[in-house]
Design an enzyme around this catalytic site. Structure first.
Site, PDB file in Angstrom:
ATOM      1  N   GLY A   1      45.172  29.080  57.580  1.00  0.00           N
ATOM      2  CA  GLY A   1      45.508  28.003  56.503  1.00  0.00           C
ATOM      3  C   GLY A   1      45.923  28.562  55.430  1.00  0.00           C
ATOM      4  O   GLY A   1      46.912  28.110  54.697  1.00  0.00           O
ATOM      5  N   THR A   2      45.161  29.406  54.720  1.00  0.00           N
ATOM      6  CA  THR A   2      45.378  29.911  53.383  1.00  0.00           C
ATOM      7  C   THR A   2      46.896  30.442  53.215  1.00  0.00           C
ATOM      8  O   THR A   2      47.646  30.172  52.254  1.00  0.00           O
ATOM      9  CB  THR A   2      44.359  31.231  53.165  1.00  0.00           C
ATOM     10  OG1 THR A   2      42.992  30.446  53.232  1.00  0.00           O
ATOM     11  CG2 THR A   2      44.554  31.805  51.845  1.00  0.00           C
TER      12      THR A   2
ATOM     13  N   ASN B   1      37.848  18.933  52.815  1.00  0.00           N
ATOM     14  CA  ASN B   1      36.903  19.603  53.551  1.00  0.00           C
ATOM     15  C   ASN B   1      35.430  19.470  52.952  1.00  0.00           C
ATOM     16  O   ASN B   1      34.471  19.631  53.851  1.00  0.00           O
ATOM     17  CB  ASN B   1      37.364  20.929  53.443  1.00  0.00           C
ATOM     18  CG  ASN B   1      37.579  21.422  52.000  1.00  0.00           C
ATOM     19  OD1 ASN B   1      38.393  20.893  51.384  1.00  0.00           O
ATOM     20  ND2 ASN B   1      36.729  22.628  51.355  1.00  0.00           N
TER      21      ASN B   1
ATOM     22  N   GLN C   1      41.631  20.526  57.942  1.00  0.00           N
ATOM     23  CA  GLN C   1      40.617  19.827  58.214  1.00  0.00           C
ATOM     24  C   GLN C   1      40.931  18.464  59.194  1.00  0.00           C
ATOM     25  O   GLN C   1      40.020  17.848  59.658  1.00  0.00           O
ATOM     26  CB  GLN C   1      39.679  19.161  57.189  1.00  0.00           C
ATOM     27  CG  GLN C   1      39.071  20.474  56.537  1.00  0.00           C
ATOM     28  CD  GLN C   1      38.078  21.079  57.264  1.00  0.00           C
ATOM     29  OE1 GLN C   1      37.401  20.734  58.124  1.00  0.00           O
ATOM     30  NE2 GLN C   1      37.632  22.206  56.709  1.00  0.00           N
TER      31      GLN C   1
ATOM     32  N   HIS D   1      40.651  28.262  63.449  1.00  0.00           N
ATOM     33  CA  HIS D   1      39.292  28.538  63.387  1.00  0.00           C
ATOM     34  C   HIS D   1      38.630  27.229  63.291  1.00  0.00           C
ATOM     35  O   HIS D   1      37.490  27.160  63.485  1.00  0.00           O
ATOM     36  CB  HIS D   1      38.868  29.487  62.699  1.00  0.00           C
ATOM     37  CG  HIS D   1      38.809  29.469  61.477  1.00  0.00           C
ATOM     38  ND1 HIS D   1      37.395  29.278  60.771  1.00  0.00           N
ATOM     39  CD2 HIS D   1      39.695  29.352  60.394  1.00  0.00           C
ATOM     40  CE1 HIS D   1      37.973  29.062  59.434  1.00  0.00           C
ATOM     41  NE2 HIS D   1      39.297  29.239  59.146  1.00  0.00           N
TER      42      HIS D   1
ATOM     43  N   THR E   1      53.876  42.029  62.372  1.00  0.00           N
ATOM     44  CA  THR E   1      53.861  41.914  63.852  1.00  0.00           C
ATOM     45  C   THR E   1      52.968  40.817  64.336  1.00  0.00           C
ATOM     46  O   THR E   1      52.035  40.421  63.754  1.00  0.00           O
ATOM     47  CB  THR E   1      53.150  43.368  64.397  1.00  0.00           C
ATOM     48  OG1 THR E   1      54.191  44.117  64.145  1.00  0.00           O
ATOM     49  CG2 THR E   1      53.047  43.242  66.049  1.00  0.00           C
TER      50      THR E   1
ATOM     51  N   CYS F   1      33.805  27.745  50.619  1.00  0.00           N
ATOM     52  CA  CYS F   1      34.474  28.560  49.769  1.00  0.00           C
ATOM     53  C   CYS F   1      33.696  28.571  48.353  1.00  0.00           C
ATOM     54  O   CYS F   1      34.041  29.498  47.597  1.00  0.00           O
ATOM     55  CB  CYS F   1      35.938  27.984  49.469  1.00  0.00           C
ATOM     56  SG  CYS F   1      36.742  27.925  51.173  1.00  0.00           S
TER      57      CYS F   1
HETATM   58  N1  PLP Z   1      42.384  24.103  53.752  1.00  0.00           N
HETATM   59  C1  PLP Z   1      41.220  23.344  53.801  1.00  0.00           C
HETATM   60  C2  PLP Z   1      41.293  21.857  53.731  1.00  0.00           C
HETATM   61  C3  PLP Z   1      40.091  24.144  54.612  1.00  0.00           C
HETATM   62  O1  PLP Z   1      38.842  23.464  54.894  1.00  0.00           O
HETATM   63  C4  PLP Z   1      40.274  25.468  54.773  1.00  0.00           C
HETATM   64  C5  PLP Z   1      39.147  26.319  55.079  1.00  0.00           C
HETATM   65  O2  PLP Z   1      38.080  26.014  54.851  1.00  0.00           O
HETATM   66  C6  PLP Z   1      41.648  26.193  54.416  1.00  0.00           C
HETATM   67  C7  PLP Z   1      42.678  25.355  54.084  1.00  0.00           C
HETATM   68  C8  PLP Z   1      41.787  27.459  54.543  1.00  0.00           C
HETATM   69  O3  PLP Z   1      42.263  27.944  56.021  1.00  0.00           O
HETATM   70  P1  PLP Z   1      41.799  29.320  56.562  1.00  0.00           P
HETATM   71  O4  PLP Z   1      40.552  29.661  56.630  1.00  0.00           O
HETATM   72  O5  PLP Z   1      42.462  29.201  57.965  1.00  0.00           O
HETATM   73  O6  PLP Z   1      42.691  30.244  55.694  1.00  0.00           O
END
Ligand code: PLP
Length: 380
Positions: free
Chosen positions: A69-70, A149, A179, A201, A237, A325
């Site tokens: 996600g990040t 989240n 989420q 995940h 890769t 986080c």
């Molecule tokens: N965006 C939201 C709303 C999230 O809850 C999270 C992870 O907690 C992320 C982005 C980041 O995703 P990732 O852990 O796959 O980098």
């Protein structure tokens, strides 16, 4: 053990673990290699792309695999800002976004982009009227998450997408659906977003795997330079076993989505009922009633959330203070501040998040443990 921290991450499905392990040893070819092993890996990759695209009614060509996600969010926000900097530098966002988006926007602000934030209500919900009023001719991008989240609030992203496109056709829209995926339906034929971020995940898939939906015709400037493995948009890769695991996790999650939602809904209800009865005015529910079933954010009066977290941990009950986080930063959650929660309530906020693997019995044990802790703290 009671695991009520499923919004931080989920336990991978057994079948997913087995598939990833098998592919890592048997199908370790590089999907860019031209020999038979590479071609087999590429086939697995493309079949998975089709499977995942189908879950959101997208075309396979609209899916770009990432490391999670990040990365997807960084790519969408920084990549479009760079690609469209000559069109404008105005960006609109909500103030309750995940750090992946917030920090990307801070970085853009620091290099001259004008980032404007919408106000939100007590549950973090954006105002559509305000969004409409803020879109300008030079607004290149709007960024709003689908599900928060920390609170579980569902944002009106479908309505927002229609407003954005009717106000300015050139304004691009990114939705963080990390989420939301597997919890509420996402259909890219209804949600007129140009970019949508996903992570594996959170739905019982492997960590370090994600995808970015990019609507056909949408552009962005790659943020990682290299061999251009993913349609010249993302280099590195490709993690074929992890991606295949994501595909299997998504198939399994979508099959159980309704059942999981019912299970989580009952757990959430039971916790609320029992905690309200035992704690009365010592409890505040921060999540909206119409949020997702799998997240319940509550505040406990007169305690630090870390204290509750560690008491629960001693009983092998795992929850989160605010969001994962923030939990190591020791600061009051930015999201709870944005919804106007007083510092007193904010410092005692805990997030309980569920999956289809949890049971009502676990909800009863957890509510009793929280009530016991509150009793002990009050005596102290
Ligand atoms: N965006 C939201 C709303 C999230 O809850 C999270 C992870 O907690 C992320 C982005 C980041 O995703 P990732 O852990 O796959 O980098």
């Amino acid at each position: 053990m009671i695991y009520f921290d499923n919004s931080a991450t989920t336990k991978p499905y057994k079948e997913v673990v087995e598939l990833v392990a098998r592919l890592m040893s048997e199908e370790f070819g590089n999907s860019s290699s031209l020999h038979a092993l590479g071609i087999r890996a590429e086939r697995i990759l493309e079949n998975t792309r089709r499977t995942l695209a189908e879950t959101i009614k997208a075309q396979p060509e609209e899916i770009v695999f990432t490391s999670g996600g990040t990365e997807s969010i960084n790519m969408a926000l920084k990549g479009t800002a760079e690609a469209f900097k000559r069109t404008g530098k105005h960006i609109i966002s909500s103030p309750v976004e995940h750090d992946a988006a917030q920090e990307s926007l801070n970085a853009l602000s620091a290099i001259g982009y004008e980032v404007e934030y919408l106000s939100v209500d007590e549950f973090g919900r954006i105002s559509l009227d305000e969004l409409k009023a803020k879109i300008r001719d030079d607004t290149i991008l709007v960024n709003i998450m689908a599900v928060n989240n920390e609170l579980g609030t569902i944002e009106p992203v479908v309505e927002a997408s229609h407003i954005i496109k009717s106000r300015n056709k050139k304004t691009l829209f990114h939705v963080d659906a990390v989420q939301a995926y597997g919890k509420i339906p996402i259909n890219v034929r209804e949600l007129e977003a140009d970019y949508i971020s996903f992570s594996s995940h959170k739905i019982h898939g492997p960590k370090g795997v994600g995808m970015l939906f990019m609507r056909k015709g949408a552009r962005l400037h790659p943020i990682i330079s290299g061999g251009g493995h993913e349609r010249n948009l993302r280099s590195g890769t490709v993690n074929v076993p992890g991606i295949a695991g994501f595909g299997l996790a998504a198939s399994m999650k979508f099959e159980r989505m309704e059942q999981d939602s019912k299970t989580c809904g009952k757990i959430r209800e039971l916790l609320m009922e029992r905690l309200t009865a035992s704690l009365g005015p010592m409890l505040r529910v921060n999540s909206p009633e119409d949020g997702v079933d799998n997240i319940l954010n509550i505040s406990l009066k007169g305690v630090q959330s870390e204290t509750v977290l560690h008491f629960l941990e001693m009983k092998e009950i795992y929850v989160s203070s605010g969001s994962a986080c923030h939990s190591r930063k020791n600061t009051v959650s930015r999201v709870l501040k944005a919804i106007g929660l007083s510092p007193e309530w904010a410092k005692g906020a805990i997030r309980l998040s569920f999956s289809g693997d949890n049971t009502e019995h676990e909800a009863i044990i957890c509510s009793e443990a929280i009530s016991e802790i509150m009793g002990t703290v009050q005596k102290m």
